[in-house]
Design a protein around this motif. Structure first.
Motif, short mmCIF file in Angstrom:
data_model
loop_
_atom_site.label_atom_id
_atom_site.label_comp_id
_atom_site.label_asym_id
_atom_site.label_seq_id
_atom_site.Cartn_x
_atom_site.Cartn_y
_atom_site.Cartn_z
N SER A 283 0.84 -1.19 0.00
CA SER A 283 0.00 0.00 0.00
C SER A 283 0.88 1.25 0.00
CB SER A 283 -0.92 0.00 1.23
OG SER A 283 -1.64 1.22 1.33
N GLY A 284 1.94 1.21 0.81
CA GLY A 284 2.87 2.34 0.86
C GLY A 284 3.53 2.61 -0.47
N LEU A 285 3.90 1.55 -1.19
CA LEU A 285 4.54 1.72 -2.50
C LEU A 285 3.58 2.37 -3.50
CD1 LEU A 285 6.44 -1.69 -2.79
CD2 LEU A 285 7.47 0.59 -2.65
N THR A 286 2.30 1.97 -3.44
CA THR A 286 1.29 2.57 -4.32
C THR A 286 1.16 4.06 -4.06
OG1 THR A 286 0.05 0.49 -4.43
CG2 THR A 286 -1.14 2.51 -4.98
N TRP A 287 1.12 4.43 -2.78
CA TRP A 287 0.97 5.84 -2.43
C TRP A 287 2.25 6.64 -2.67
CZ3 TRP A 287 -3.37 8.31 -2.07
CH2 TRP A 287 -4.54 7.59 -1.76
N MET A 288 3.41 5.97 -2.63
CA MET A 288 4.66 6.64 -2.96
C MET A 288 4.62 7.15 -4.40
SD MET A 288 7.12 7.02 -0.65
CE MET A 288 8.52 7.24 -1.73
N LYS A 289 4.11 6.34 -5.31
CA LYS A 289 4.01 6.74 -6.71
C LYS A 289 3.09 7.94 -6.87
CE LYS A 289 4.86 2.09 -8.52
NZ LYS A 289 4.27 0.91 -9.20
N LYS A 290 1.95 7.88 -6.17
CA LYS A 290 0.99 8.98 -6.28
C LYS A 290 1.54 10.26 -5.65
CE LYS A 290 -3.87 10.10 -5.85
NZ LYS A 290 -5.24 9.62 -5.55
N ARG A 291 2.24 10.11 -4.52
CA ARG A 291 2.80 11.27 -3.82
C ARG A 291 3.85 11.96 -4.70
NH1 ARG A 291 4.32 15.35 -2.52
NH2 ARG A 291 5.09 16.09 -0.50
N ARG A 292 4.55 11.19 -5.51
CA ARG A 292 5.56 11.77 -6.39
C ARG A 292 4.92 12.69 -7.43
NH1 ARG A 292 9.85 13.92 -6.87
NH2 ARG A 292 11.48 13.30 -8.28
N GLU A 293 3.66 12.41 -7.75
CA GLU A 293 2.96 13.16 -8.81
C GLU A 293 2.14 14.32 -8.27
OE1 GLU A 293 0.67 10.10 -10.57
OE2 GLU A 293 2.40 9.02 -11.39
N THR A 294 1.48 14.12 -7.14
CA THR A 294 0.58 15.15 -6.61
C THR A 294 0.69 15.26 -5.10
OG1 THR A 294 -1.24 13.55 -6.39
CG2 THR A 294 -1.11 14.78 -8.46
N PRO A 295 0.41 16.44 -4.53
CA PRO A 295 0.41 16.59 -3.07
C PRO A 295 -0.79 15.88 -2.46
CG PRO A 295 -0.32 18.61 -4.12
CD PRO A 295 0.14 17.71 -5.23
N TRP A 296 -0.77 15.74 -1.15
CA TRP A 296 -1.85 15.05 -0.43
C TRP A 296 -3.14 15.87 -0.45
CZ3 TRP A 296 -1.26 10.15 1.10
CH2 TRP A 296 0.05 9.66 1.28
N THR A 297 -4.25 15.17 -0.63
CA THR A 297 -5.57 15.77 -0.46
C THR A 297 -6.22 15.13 0.76
OG1 THR A 297 -6.73 14.10 -1.79
CG2 THR A 297 -5.81 16.02 -2.96
N GLN A 298 -7.31 15.70 1.20
CA GLN A 298 -8.01 15.14 2.35
C GLN A 298 -8.49 13.71 2.04
OE1 GLN A 298 -11.71 17.08 3.68
NE2 GLN A 298 -10.82 17.17 5.72
N TRP A 299 -8.97 13.53 0.81
CA TRP A 299 -9.44 12.20 0.41
C TRP A 299 -8.29 11.20 0.39
CZ3 TRP A 299 -13.63 9.32 -0.04
CH2 TRP A 299 -13.55 8.13 -0.77
N ASP A 300 -7.11 11.63 -0.08
CA ASP A 300 -5.94 10.76 -0.11
C ASP A 300 -5.58 10.28 1.30
OD1 ASP A 300 -5.66 10.93 -2.84
OD2 ASP A 300 -4.22 12.58 -2.75
N VAL A 301 -5.54 11.23 2.23
CA VAL A 301 -5.17 10.89 3.61
C VAL A 301 -6.18 9.92 4.20
CG1 VAL A 301 -4.86 11.82 5.94
CG2 VAL A 301 -3.97 13.07 3.96
N TYR A 302 -7.45 10.15 3.90
CA TYR A 302 -8.51 9.24 4.38
C TYR A 302 -8.34 7.86 3.76
CZ TYR A 302 -13.16 7.13 4.78
OH TYR A 302 -14.21 6.27 5.03
N ASP A 303 -8.11 7.83 2.45
CA ASP A 303 -8.02 6.57 1.72
C ASP A 303 -6.78 5.77 2.12
OD1 ASP A 303 -9.01 4.72 -0.05
OD2 ASP A 303 -8.06 5.60 -1.82
N ALA A 304 -5.66 6.46 2.29
CA ALA A 304 -4.42 5.78 2.66
C ALA A 304 -4.41 5.37 4.13
CB ALA A 304 -3.23 6.70 2.39
N GLY A 305 -5.00 6.20 4.97
CA GLY A 305 -4.91 5.98 6.41
C GLY A 305 -3.73 6.79 6.95
N LEU A 306 -3.85 7.26 8.18
CA LEU A 306 -2.83 8.15 8.73
C LEU A 306 -1.45 7.50 8.78
CD1 LEU A 306 -2.18 10.87 10.03
CD2 LEU A 306 -2.74 9.86 12.26
#
Length: 396
Positions: A283-306
């Motif tokens: 899960s962390g690897l998936t979000w690492m790719k997304k984080r490289r492209e765009t900053p965090w949104t509220q929905w991202d933080v909710y979806d990823a988990g704190l």
């Protein structure tokens, strides 16, 4: 000797001595006491045989009696009391053919790996140091008891332990130890992955972890660690990253980002990590790719988990030398109307009642739509408010 943990355990040494046996604090606790480091547990060695230890103390557990270890329960604490022992020829470069119980402290200390771990301390604080462990500590060196090649051929994992102690203590390897590891690194192929992982995790968690990682590279030990053998350049890159503040889980994520390529599942499974840990890191690897492209949104933080979001951000900031947005993530998370779908005021049963429909794929899609509407604050997380919102959107 004024450490509280030692003081609590002194009565055990006294009772063993009163019964006519020798008894000492040994190993890592003595080393760390001499170094002024915090001590987490106490190990005791004695000339008493396991059966004799059990006769002296009323409350014991046979945790490793075949190797001479008895767990003694005293004042609500458990202490491992191990009989002095010698070990015969080792097989498979990892374990002795048999263990022989002896009455000699010197012979017991002689079988240990490094001189700093081959010291003993009696109940008064007097240190027995037949192999000059204090001197090695003063010179901040890792020195084997006896010939390094012999110690490593007995148990090849000791080579990883040397690198691990360098990571934890910041010590250097004595020249002979370094040379012996370079010559014998190949023996690591005989060691179980679980044992390698245990030492590796301690190494990448150490205060001087870069020193430990550098030793893995310089000695060739890395070649015999799962998924690292063909990733020397990626490991060398880790030496340029300021990663000392990362947790163990964050270090695993960093390593996976650098070396797992397009086969992260295979890499993580090769280390025989727990399935829960593998799932988390993927899960962390998936979000690492997304984080490289765009900053965090509220929905991202909710979806990823704190937890995942913070770990990803910490690794992202050290890997790409970017601003650490952890505080912003914390704020986004704290301001979420809900932290998990389970907190929704409606469930599948409610929706089936309202829509007069049987469960099906539509149900999950509808719940996700409601979930996002609550997060976007288009509706309050109240059953009637959600029902009203559905009507306004012509869903009902």
């Amino acid at each position: 000797m004024n450490d509280t943990l030692f003081q609590k355990a002194v009565p055990l040494l006294e009772r063993l001595e009163q019964a006519g046996y020798e008894a000492y604090f040994v190993g890592g606790c003595v080393r760390d006491y001499y170094l002024g480091r915090s001590i987490s547990d106490i190990d005791i060695a004695t000339s008493a045989l396991p059966e004799e230890v059990k006769e002296i103390f009323p409350n014991t557990v046979d945790v490793g009696i075949e190797h001479g270890t008895v767990l003694v329960l005293h004042n609500g604490e458990g202490y491992e009391v191990t009989t002095f022992r010698a070990e015969s020829d080792y097989k498979d470069f990892r374990r002795p053919e048999k263990v022989v119980f002896i009455r000699s402290l010197y012979e017991d200390l002689k079988r240990r790996d490094f001189t700093m771990n081959a010291m003993a301390m009696d109940r008064t604080g007097r240190v027995v140091d037949p192999f000059n462990g204090k001197e090695a500590i003063r010179h901040r060196q890792i020195v084997t008891v006896g010939k390094a090649e012999e110690r490593f051929s007995e148990d090849a994992l000791r080579m990883m332990r040397a690198a691990r102690f360098a990571s934890q203590l910041g010590f250097d390897l004595e020249d002979g130890v370094f040379t012996a590891i370079c010559r014998n690194a190949g023996l690591m192929q005989h060691i179980a992955v679980e044992r390698k992982r245990n030492e590796f995790e301690k190494l990448i968690s150490g205060r001087f972890r870069k020193k430990g990682l550098k030793l893995l590279l310089e000695t060739g030990l890395y070649i015999y660690l799962p998924g690292l053998e063909s990733n020397k350049k990626e490991l060398e890159k880790m030496l340029t990253i300021v990663c000392t503040s990362l947790t163990l889980q964050q270090m695993w994520l960093l390593i996976a980002v650098l070396v797992s390529g397009d086969k992260p599942v295979e890499f993580l499974k090769a280390w025989k990590l727990p399935s829960k840990t593998i799932k988390y890191l993927l899960s962390g690897l998936t979000w690492m790719k997304k984080r490289r492209e765009t900053p965090w949104t509220q929905w991202d933080v909710y979806d990823a988990g704190l937890s995942v979001a913070v770990d990803v951000e910490k690794v992202h900031s050290v890997l790409y030398q970017d601003e650490d947005m952890t505080e912003q993530i914390q704020t986004l998370y704290e301001n979420l109307p809900i932290k998990h779908r389970k907190e929704l005021s409606v469930n599948g049963h409610d929706l089936c009642m309202w829509f007069q429909k049987k469960p099906g794929p539509w149900l999950r899609a509808c719940l996700e739509e409601i979930e996002k509407a609550v997060l976007d604050q288009k509706t309050k997380n109240e059953k009637e408010k959600i029902k009203e919102w559905l009507k306004r959107c012509n869903r009902l």
